[in-house]
Design an enzyme around this catalytic site. Structure first.
Site, PDB file in Angstrom:
ATOM      1  N   TYR A 149     -45.474  -3.806 -20.897  1.00  0.00           N
ATOM      2  CA  TYR A 149     -45.886  -3.711 -19.428  1.00  0.00           C
ATOM      3  C   TYR A 149     -45.034  -2.574 -18.832  1.00  0.00           C
ATOM      4  CZ  TYR A 149     -46.567  -4.225 -14.472  1.00  0.00           C
ATOM      5  OH  TYR A 149     -46.475  -3.935 -13.083  1.00  0.00           O
TER       6      TYR A 149
ATOM      7  N   ARG B  64     -47.468   5.546 -16.468  1.00  0.00           N
ATOM      8  CA  ARG B  64     -48.084   5.796 -15.174  1.00  0.00           C
ATOM      9  C   ARG B  64     -47.471   6.442 -14.054  1.00  0.00           C
ATOM     10  NH1 ARG B  64     -50.289   0.346 -12.081  1.00  0.00           N
ATOM     11  NH2 ARG B  64     -48.181  -0.235 -12.520  1.00  0.00           N
TER      12      ARG B  64
ATOM     13  N   TYR C 112     -39.940  -2.223  -6.049  1.00  0.00           N
ATOM     14  CA  TYR C 112     -39.321  -3.221  -6.874  1.00  0.00           C
ATOM     15  C   TYR C 112     -37.937  -3.020  -7.492  1.00  0.00           C
ATOM     16  CZ  TYR C 112     -43.620  -6.225  -7.367  1.00  0.00           C
ATOM     17  OH  TYR C 112     -44.607  -7.019  -7.258  1.00  0.00           O
TER      18      TYR C 112
ATOM     19  N   ARG D 126     -50.920  -2.844  -2.442  1.00  0.00           N
ATOM     20  CA  ARG D 126     -51.238  -4.129  -2.561  1.00  0.00           C
ATOM     21  C   ARG D 126     -52.729  -4.352  -2.135  1.00  0.00           C
ATOM     22  NH1 ARG D 126     -47.782  -6.736  -5.508  1.00  0.00           N
ATOM     23  NH2 ARG D 126     -45.566  -6.419  -4.741  1.00  0.00           N
TER      24      ARG D 126
ATOM     25  N   GLU E  30     -53.365 -14.511 -11.442  1.00  0.00           N
ATOM     26  CA  GLU E  30     -53.552 -13.479 -10.913  1.00  0.00           C
ATOM     27  C   GLU E  30     -54.913 -13.133 -10.012  1.00  0.00           C
ATOM     28  OE1 GLU E  30     -51.567  -9.774 -12.212  1.00  0.00           O
ATOM     29  OE2 GLU E  30     -53.062  -8.622 -11.352  1.00  0.00           O
TER      30      GLU E  30
HETATM   31  C1  3EB Z   1     -47.340  -7.881  -9.018  1.00  0.00           C
HETATM   32  O1  3EB Z   1     -47.524  -8.088  -7.718  1.00  0.00           O
HETATM   33  C2  3EB Z   1     -47.989  -8.571 -10.252  1.00  0.00           C
HETATM   34  O2  3EB Z   1     -48.859  -2.705 -12.363  1.00  0.00           O
HETATM   35  O3  3EB Z   1     -50.889  -2.183 -11.645  1.00  0.00           O
HETATM   36  C3  3EB Z   1     -50.536  -6.672 -10.018  1.00  0.00           C
HETATM   37  C4  3EB Z   1     -51.441  -5.596  -9.920  1.00  0.00           C
HETATM   38  C5  3EB Z   1     -49.374  -6.536 -10.826  1.00  0.00           C
HETATM   39  C6  3EB Z   1     -51.225  -4.573 -10.365  1.00  0.00           C
HETATM   40  C7  3EB Z   1     -49.848  -2.877 -11.808  1.00  0.00           C
HETATM   41  C8  3EB Z   1     -49.225  -5.459 -11.425  1.00  0.00           C
HETATM   42  C9  3EB Z   1     -50.122  -4.242 -11.214  1.00  0.00           C
HETATM   43  O4  3EB Z   1     -46.209  -6.995  -9.413  1.00  0.00           O
HETATM   44  C10 3EB Z   1     -48.391  -7.827 -11.268  1.00  0.00           C
END
Ligand code: 3EB
Length: 315
Positions: free
Chosen positions: A133, A140, A192, A205, A309
């Site tokens: 991941y 990306r 993050y 989001r 999710e």
């Molecule tokens: C998160 O909120 C959960 O890496 O494109 C959710 C949606 C998540 C997209 C991405 C990762 C991605 O971090 C994981």
């Protein structure tokens, strides 16, 4: 000119629109194109008994084209694009896919990716010393950096581990930018801390598009994360409640007057959790008539401790 973009989750047995973008959860991973339609099989398993197909339709006479692993379906104001390729050396493959996809969008005048989905196998395995991941996030981020996509231009996204060895990406791009929406309960993914990935995940989001039918909200995959930390590692019911609190906070931020979700897709790490999660969803959406159509899918969420999710569309 406002755009036309409609999204529906329809029973597989029903006849859906015959042109546009179709998503069918079916093996093997791949794409079928032709007759003004782009059909993507991300290679995930829908949980029986209900089977749905996801349809996206736009306005105009579509122009289909192909450039190697890239497929494109161009409408007046919306471009659908997909990539299917190998998922070994995931960082390199992801960077190549994003560069090709976004360059093809730009060439056609669709500079703004509004929504993107990413699927690949073995999401927790290690590759070149990092978790796959993370390798995906790095590839990306490299591509978005190279193409100088600003934080305010990030699409809503999903990234899920499938049970197949293929990288499947598909997206919706527009000529005018979608409005990104961040969640006040969560640190933006692009902020993050480094421990989740040496290069942060690059997505919004949610994104909001003004369409001829009214506002459309495209929800990223949303999990039991508050701040930047996973909550309730061993409790699927608590994770479901936290995820719905996140979705509610996003809706409140986007605007309470906006429509409710019309459909949701729940990715479950363990299919046997479905009845418990379904009970939480029923409790949460019971005031809505009709409530959202829900599709249940087996998939690996990007952090080991996350059990589910949820993504979807408000329209
Ligand atoms: C998160 O909120 C959960 O890496 O494109 C959710 C949606 C998540 C997209 C991405 C990762 C991605 O971090 C994981």
């Amino acid at each position: 000119m406002t755009l036309t973009l409609r999204s529906q989750l329809m029973p597989e047995a029903a006849t859906g629109p015959d042109s546009g973008l179709r998503i069918r959860l079916r093996d093997p991973a791949g794409v079928e194109a032709g007759r003004g339609a782009l059909e993507v099989h991300p290679g995930l398993r829908a949980l029986p008994p209900d089977a749905y197909a996801e349809y996206w339709t736009a306005r105009g006479t579509p122009q289909a084209s192909q450039e190697g692993p890239l497929r494109l379906l161009e409408y007046d104001e919306v471009l659908f694009a997909s990539w299917v390729g190998p998922d070994h050396d995931l960082r390199t493959q992801t960077e190549a896919a994003y560069r090709a996809l976004l360059a093809a969008c730009r060439t056609r005048g669709f500079q703004h990716p509004a929504r993107i989905w990413n699927f690949f196998g073995n999401i927790h395995a290690e590759e070149n010393g990092i978790e796959r991941y993370q390798a995906f996030c790095m590839g990306r981020a490299d591509a978005l950096e190279a193409l100088e996509i600003p934080q305010a231009g990030m699409p809503a996204a999903t990234a899920i581990g499938s049970d197949q060895r293929a990288l499947v990406i598909y997206l919706i791009a527009t000529r005018t930018p979608a409005e990104p929406i961040e969640n006040p309960r969560q640190v933006s993914a692009y902020h993050y801390p480094e421990r989740y990935s040496p290069k942060s995940p690059t997505f919004a989001r949610a994104t909001r598009l003004a369409t001829n039918d009214g506002p459309l909200i495209l929800l990223s995959g949303t999990a039991s994360i508050v701040g930047h930390e996973s909550r309730h590692p061993d409790d699927v019911v608590a994770q479901a409640r936290e995820t719905l609190a996140n979705l509610q906070a996003l809706h409140d931020t986007a605007g309470r007057e906006l429509p409710r979700p019309s459909w949701l897709r729940v990715y479950l790490r363990h299919p046997e959790h479905r009845p418990r999660v379904a009970a939480v969803l029923a409790e949460h959406y019971n005031a809505a008539h009709p409530g959202p159509t829900v599709q249940w899918v087996r998939g690996d969420i990007c952090r080991q401790e996350l059990l589910l999710e949820i993504e979807g569309v408000h329209a």
